[in-house]
Design an enzyme around this catalytic site. Sequence first.
Site, PDB file in Angstrom:
ATOM      1  CG  ASP A 140      -2.239   0.609   1.046  1.00 62.09           C
ATOM      2  OD1 ASP A 140      -2.277   1.852   1.026  1.00 62.09           O
ATOM      3  OD2 ASP A 140      -3.249  -0.101   0.899  1.00 62.09           O
ATOM      4  CG  ASP A 149      -6.437   1.768  18.264  1.00 62.00           C
ATOM      5  OD1 ASP A 149      -6.202   0.974  19.194  1.00 62.00           O
ATOM      6  OD2 ASP A 149      -7.582   2.124  17.954  1.00 62.00           O
ATOM      7  CG  HIS A 173      -5.115   3.892   0.653  1.00 61.27           C
ATOM      8  ND1 HIS A 173      -4.764   2.558   0.575  1.00 61.27           N
ATOM      9  CD2 HIS A 173      -6.323   3.988   0.040  1.00 61.27           C
ATOM     10  CE1 HIS A 173      -5.714   1.890  -0.054  1.00 61.27           C
ATOM     11  NE2 HIS A 173      -6.671   2.734  -0.399  1.00 61.27           N
ATOM     12  CB  ALA A 278     -10.302  -7.459  -8.435  1.00 63.61           C
ATOM     13  CB  SER A 330      -9.155   0.456  -0.067  1.00 65.48           C
ATOM     14  OG  SER A 330      -8.570   0.727  -1.321  1.00 65.48           O
TER      15      SER A 330
END
Length: 400
Positions: A140, A149, A173, A278, A330
């Site tokens: 990414d 976190d 992103h 995909a 995403s």
Amino acid sequence: MLTIVLNGCAIWQATTMPKQLQDRQIIVTLSEDKRSSWLAIDSELKQRYALQVVGEFPLTSIQVNCLVYRVPDNQSVSDVIAHLKTDQRIQLVQQNQVFAGLRSQAGDAYAALSYAPKMLGVDDAHQVSTGKGVSITVIDTGADKNHPDLKGQVEVTRNFVEGGEASFSQDKHGTAVLGVISARADDGVGIYGVAPDASIAIYKACWYEDANSRALCSSWTLAKALDAAINASSRVINLSLNGPADELLKQLITTAYQRNSVIVAAANEHSDQPGFPASMDKVIPVLAAGPDGHVAKPVWPSTLKLFAAPGIEILTTAPRDGYDFVSGSSLATAHVSGVAALMLQFKPELTPEQLRSALVSRKMVEKSELASVNACAALKRFGCSSRLSLNSTTVVHFFI
């Protein structure tokens, strides 16, 4: 131009596109069995076609060496590629293509604000699996691994974009995707991820041209990142991105699949094609579902077995200790990667095809090939603890 802003002030700028994303570039691959001729081939190609070398890198997982050339402005890129394809010494030649992340702008403190864990059955699944020890590689942008976190959740970071280190921790992103997969659980902070105990690597292969643009990647950067993920024996590879069909990346993804990696990728319901990777049968293609279970009907006729997971208005991590509601396939892809890790902790011997089959919890539309994903249902298929409840299973259906 890339601008990094902190507290309203620009703190870093780059006025040039990284070399891996510049235009008029082609990638030529030479096989290992022709190693003794690599230098001679390179020299001849440069002289015959007036090509400028802009990069070179090996892909050891598929045993090739890649030469990246820039085609002069006075020549047609497609014509040069056509000529090179007739050269028997060259294994593959293609344009260096551009890919983009599919994100639209739109016991833990904020957990109640997120519908995704309930929709996926994650709370119940965490009784028996948290993804512990399962390796996930997120290819990414960079990510803010020091977010409250996410701190301590990322074991490996690598950068494959020229100049990408400077903005690594500011990238939106990758930070959003990482939060969905691996935000720490039960720490009283923010949210929790689908697979909070997975072993996470984040490889930066994508870059922001400016603060308002989509994250962009190239064949060059993605090939290097995929090669690294294969060599690291990653069990799950998350590709929250989409672009044109790409022969070099296809070879790498096929190799990853053959070496037992589960590859999860974002499908593009807003295009006339599902997009690549995909569209590959070795990949789990994912569309975004909303909190009401609706999925935008793709404009392309589906010949794929598609999967749907939460991807609309997802609360996740943002750079500089923030949180944001983000939408796009995403995020749905990241949810499925997390579920895959839960399944692989519980049953490590699963092959990619067995895992894909087990993900199908129900058909969502009569005669459709769209299947919902539910972690609890998938784990129960393998005789997982009867304590798991299927009450959280959500029926997902096309929104027409």
